[in-house]
Design an enzyme around this catalytic site. Structure first.
Site, PDB file in Angstrom:
ATOM      1  N   CYS A  53      -1.749   5.156 -27.003  1.00  0.00           N
ATOM      2  CA  CYS A  53      -2.968   5.898 -27.384  1.00  0.00           C
ATOM      3  C   CYS A  53      -3.115   5.968 -28.905  1.00  0.00           C
ATOM      4  CB  CYS A  53      -2.940   7.309 -26.795  1.00  0.00           C
ATOM      5  SG  CYS A  53      -3.112   7.363 -25.002  1.00  0.00           S
ATOM      6  N   LEU A  83       0.687   7.020 -20.095  1.00  0.00           N
ATOM      7  CA  LEU A  83       1.058   5.989 -21.068  1.00  0.00           C
ATOM      8  C   LEU A  83       0.802   6.558 -22.475  1.00  0.00           C
ATOM      9  CD1 LEU A  83       2.184   3.209 -21.456  1.00  0.00           C
ATOM     10  CD2 LEU A  83      -0.102   2.246 -21.103  1.00  0.00           C
ATOM     11  N   HIS A  84       1.785   7.254 -22.986  1.00  0.00           N
ATOM     12  CA  HIS A  84       1.629   8.083 -24.189  1.00  0.00           C
ATOM     13  C   HIS A  84       1.321   7.276 -25.474  1.00  0.00           C
ATOM     14  CE1 HIS A  84       3.404  11.382 -21.822  1.00  0.00           C
ATOM     15  NE2 HIS A  84       4.420  10.602 -21.559  1.00  0.00           N
ATOM     16  N   ASP A  85       2.313   6.521 -25.945  1.00  0.00           N
ATOM     17  CA  ASP A  85       2.279   6.030 -27.321  1.00  0.00           C
ATOM     18  C   ASP A  85       1.187   5.012 -27.642  1.00  0.00           C
ATOM     19  OD1 ASP A  85       5.908   6.198 -27.598  1.00  0.00           O
ATOM     20  OD2 ASP A  85       4.365   7.717 -27.896  1.00  0.00           O
ATOM     21  N   THR A  95      -2.755  12.094 -23.188  1.00  0.00           N
ATOM     22  CA  THR A  95      -1.970  11.011 -22.582  1.00  0.00           C
ATOM     23  C   THR A  95      -1.801  11.199 -21.077  1.00  0.00           C
ATOM     24  OG1 THR A  95       0.202  12.062 -22.988  1.00  0.00           O
ATOM     25  CG2 THR A  95      -0.719  10.697 -24.754  1.00  0.00           C
TER      26      THR A  95
END
Ligand code: RIB
Ligand code: CA
Length: 313
Positions: free
Chosen positions: A246, A242-244, A196
């Site tokens: 992914c 932009l973690h989630d 991320t």
């Protein structure tokens, strides 16, 4: 096109969770059976409300949203208002939700859904602390063999931690729940910080959302402009990770990612490394491989997918 993949999104919105939910609701390849809120970035009373705000932003007010655990299994709740703002969804001015919160507890919904849907057909997508998922496995162990796979955002290895030097937030907040999940034997796909942190919200990428000119596009740009400031300052980068989204992007286009099957164990004893995901990337431990851990992403392709899908809402 094959039948849509049935998913349950477990989440602690959170601006990045919000974008992940928008991506899922915009994608016909996915059938979102429900969204289960968990305490994490902000308390449960806000994460469940934020989940409903995002469903209304997407125009998907028939989506079922459930409230789950108010705190981790063992440790006290740790939140992240410094990143997400007091509401957990600072940035856009989204109206109070009018769609209902389901009366059923999120854990009961997860158990009931997995016991009633055809075995091996439902994917769990945790985007926050794993408290709800672990509680469901403890409440009804029969669900473990019925889960198709778990695709989660959490952990880190060569990238280290973002909450302590050793631990990433989702795992750090509820390491005991994460330990239950990683020991469960369910096929797990892990989106760690190593991936991320390569998906940064640059000015150009945020502009692409704003240029959609839609309520969703403008709200997404406003969310990300707020969300990125904390990590920009912390890491000295242009943009924040932009973690989630992914997790959802992996369901839609797994070819955007690269990783390997390895052993992952969660630290639950040492206070110094509490919540660390010990990832045996080089296979030195001979411990059984229990997760596909991703390490690389085609960031351009990822953001192109996001813009193309959010344009549909
Ligand atoms: O460490 C990043 C994770 O913690 C993301 O899921 C973010 O939303 C927070 O929950
Ligand atoms: Ca999250």
């Amino acid at each position: 096109m094959s039948a849509p993949e049935k998913i349950i999104i477990d989440t602690d919105p959170g601006q990045d969770d919000a974008v992940a939910i928008l991506l899922a609701l915009a994608s016909p390849e996915l059938d979102v059976l429900g969204i289960t809120a968990v305490a994490g970035n902000v308390p449960l009373s806000l994460t469940e409300k934020n989940a409903r705000k995002v469903c209304e932003l997407a125009g998907k007010t028939d989506t079922k949203v459930f409230a789950g655990a108010v705190r981790p299994l063992v440790r006290p709740l740790v939140t992240a208002e410094q990143v997400h703002g007091q509401t957990g969804l600072n940035g856009p001015d989204l109206p109070e939700p009018t769609m209902p919160l389901q009366t059923q507890h999120a854990v009961d919904f997860i158990v009931e859904t997995l016991m009633s849907e055809e075995s091996g057909t439902v994917t769990l997508c945790p985007l926050g602390p794993l408290t709800n998922v672990a509680l469901a496995m403890i409440r009804e162990p029969k669900i473990v063999s019925r889960i198709k796979r778990i695709v989660l955002m959490g952990g880190g290895f060569f990238e280290g931690g973002n909450t302590t030097p050793a631990a990433e937030f989702n795992i750090y907040v509820d390491p005991h729940a994460a330990d239950v999940v990683f020991r469960s034997g369910v096929p797990i796909v892990v989106m760690p910080l190593d991936v991320t942190h390569k998906a940064l919200t640059t000015g150009k990428r945020i502009a692409a959302f704003r240029e959609l000119g839609t309520r969703v596009g403008i709200a997404t740009a406003e969310m990300l402009e707020f969300f990125e400031r904390f990590d920009e300052e912390k890491y000295g980068t242009e943009g924040g990770p932009l973690h989630d989204p992914c997790v959802i992007a992996y369901l839609l286009k797994p070819e955007l990612f690269r990783g390997r099957e390895v052993n992952v164990v969660v630290e639950t004893a040492s206070e110094l490394t509490m919540g660390m995901t010990v990832v045996d990337w080089w296979g030195v431990s001979k411990r059984p491989k229990n997760a596909l851990v991703l390490r690389d992403i085609d960031a351009g392709g990822f953001f192109a997918l996001l813009v193309e899908r959010l344009a549909r809402l």
